[in-house]
Design an enzyme around this catalytic site. Structure first.
Site, PDB file in Angstrom:
ATOM      1  N   LYS A 219      52.737 -92.151  53.666  1.00  0.00           N
ATOM      2  CA  LYS A 219      52.742 -93.277  54.594  1.00  0.00           C
ATOM      3  C   LYS A 219      53.921 -93.103  55.532  1.00  0.00           C
ATOM      4  CE  LYS A 219      52.795 -98.345  54.554  1.00  0.00           C
ATOM      5  NZ  LYS A 219      52.858 -99.511  53.650  1.00  0.00           N
ATOM      6  N   LYS A 272      48.351 -92.417  55.801  1.00  0.00           N
ATOM      7  CA  LYS A 272      48.402 -93.571  56.696  1.00  0.00           C
ATOM      8  C   LYS A 272      49.504 -93.361  57.715  1.00  0.00           C
ATOM      9  CE  LYS A 272      49.203 -98.561  56.692  1.00  0.00           C
ATOM     10  NZ  LYS A 272      49.555 -99.761  55.970  1.00  0.00           N
TER      11      LYS A 272
HETATM   12 ZN   LIG Z   1      55.698-102.767  51.999  1.00  0.00          ZN
END
Ligand SMILES: [Zn+2]
Length: 349
Positions: A219, A272
């Site tokens: 992420k 992501k």
């Molecule tokens: Zn968070």
């Protein structure tokens, strides 16, 4: 006519070995093109995000047209409409009544996500319910963990730093509470080191050894989360998330994150955002082909298409389907996307 004849004669004259290969032969008709298409998106590929909050009714999120903050009964209705379109799964994000330094509602029986999971499970038991596990929507400071301050202060670390190991204990409690409510998959998103192992242990020691973990393994500290933060009301009150989320310039580090999560027991992986990180999706797919890979087509990616379409600058349907196809072509098995319902509808037509 004379011009066409000239072109025709010319093409015959230039026929030689270099033109034995004519990829255009297979693009002549829609039927031929469909036969040789390598990547196709299906409604089964989609995971639809839902934002649930206390109270009644639904509020549209200003920067995400068509996406709402939903009360529990509205979330059930929205989940039902997604399931009717054939979407197999939703992922839940909660907006609590009150926030505090550790986010108590996050692991409370009456927490908003816990209520929503029970209600949706009751009405649509076949829908796969994924719950996001992090602290940022529940803490008053908006950060993804316990902060280095007050009673938790550890000398040697900056004031306000997100403490890793103190946060793991909370993540385990949140995951367990979601499991007890009936979640089908737990998805830790906080990018804390050791979060998968901590949650795995918390679940296994309480009889949930069969509950799968979908880790937000890779992420990035992306600028594309702006509309989500409006939707989930989880923007940090100060600073940023660069001390735990990944630097957008890094891809080798992504492979290290994934390898770590697999070692800790992750069942599914995530990258992501998606569209600006297609090379990362590709690299993870190539390096770790054995695990299902999810890509999160984030709020900023959604908002950009919606804004351009509202101005008449892009063909919304064509661009959306092309974007989703490109995410799958890069190597994602599943796509978390705010476009899920409209794309499902378009794929039917
Ligand atoms: Zn968070």
């Amino acid at each position: 006519m004379a011009l066409l004849e000239l072109i025709h004669q010319n093409s015959i004259r230039t026929t030689n070995n270099s033109l034995i290969r004519r990829p255009r032969r297979l693009r002549t008709t829609p039927a031929l093109r469909a036969m040789v298409r390598e990547t196709e998106i299906n409604v089964e590929d989609f995971i639809y995000p839902l934002f649930v909050r206390h109270g009644t009714g639904r509020n549209e999120i200003r920067s995400m047209p068509g996406i709402y903050q939903l009360s529990v009964d509205e979330a059930v209705r929205e989940a039902e409409s997604a399931a009717k379109l054939g979407i197999p799964s939703v992922i839940l994000f909660g907006i609590p009544t009150a926030k505090d330094p550790i986010g108590l509602e996050n692991f409370s029986y009456d927490g908003i996500v816990q209520q929503a999971v029970r209600a949706i499970k009751r009405e649509i038991p076949e829908l796969v319910l994924i719950t996001d596990v992090c602290l940022c929507e529940y803490t008053d400071h908006g950060h993804c963990g316990i902060l280095n301050t007050g009673e938790h202060y550890q000398p040697g670390l900056p004031e306000g730093y997100v403490l890793n190991d103190a946060t793991l204990d909370i993540l385990g409690r949140v995951a367990l509470s979601h499991a007890e409510s009936g979640a089908d998959i737990i998805a830790p998103s906080g990018m804390m080191d050791g979060m998968v192992a901590a949650i795995r242990t918390a679940l296994d020691t309480n009889g949930y050894e069969n509950l799968p973990l979908l880790s937000y393994s890779v992420k990035y500290a992306s600028s594309l989360y702006g509309p989500f933060r409006e939707a989930a009301q989880g923007a940090p009150k100060f600073g940023d998330r660069k001390s735990h989320q990944m630097d957008p310039g890094n891809v080798r580090e992504a492979l290290r994150e994934v390898e770590t999560d697999i070692d800790e027991g992750a069942d599914m992986l995530m990258v992501k955002p998606a569209l600006h990180y297609l090379d990362v999706i590709f690299r993870v797919r190539e390096s770790f082909p054995e695990l299902p890979l999810v890509a999160y087509n984030v709020s900023g990616e959604y908002a950009m298409i919606k804004a351009a379409a509202a101005n008449g600058w892009l063909d919304e349907r064509a661009v959306t389907l092309e974007s989703l196809t490109s995410i799958k072509r890069a190597g994602a098995d599943l796509i978390i996307t705010y476009h899920a319902k409209e794309a499902a509808q378009w794929l039917k037509e």
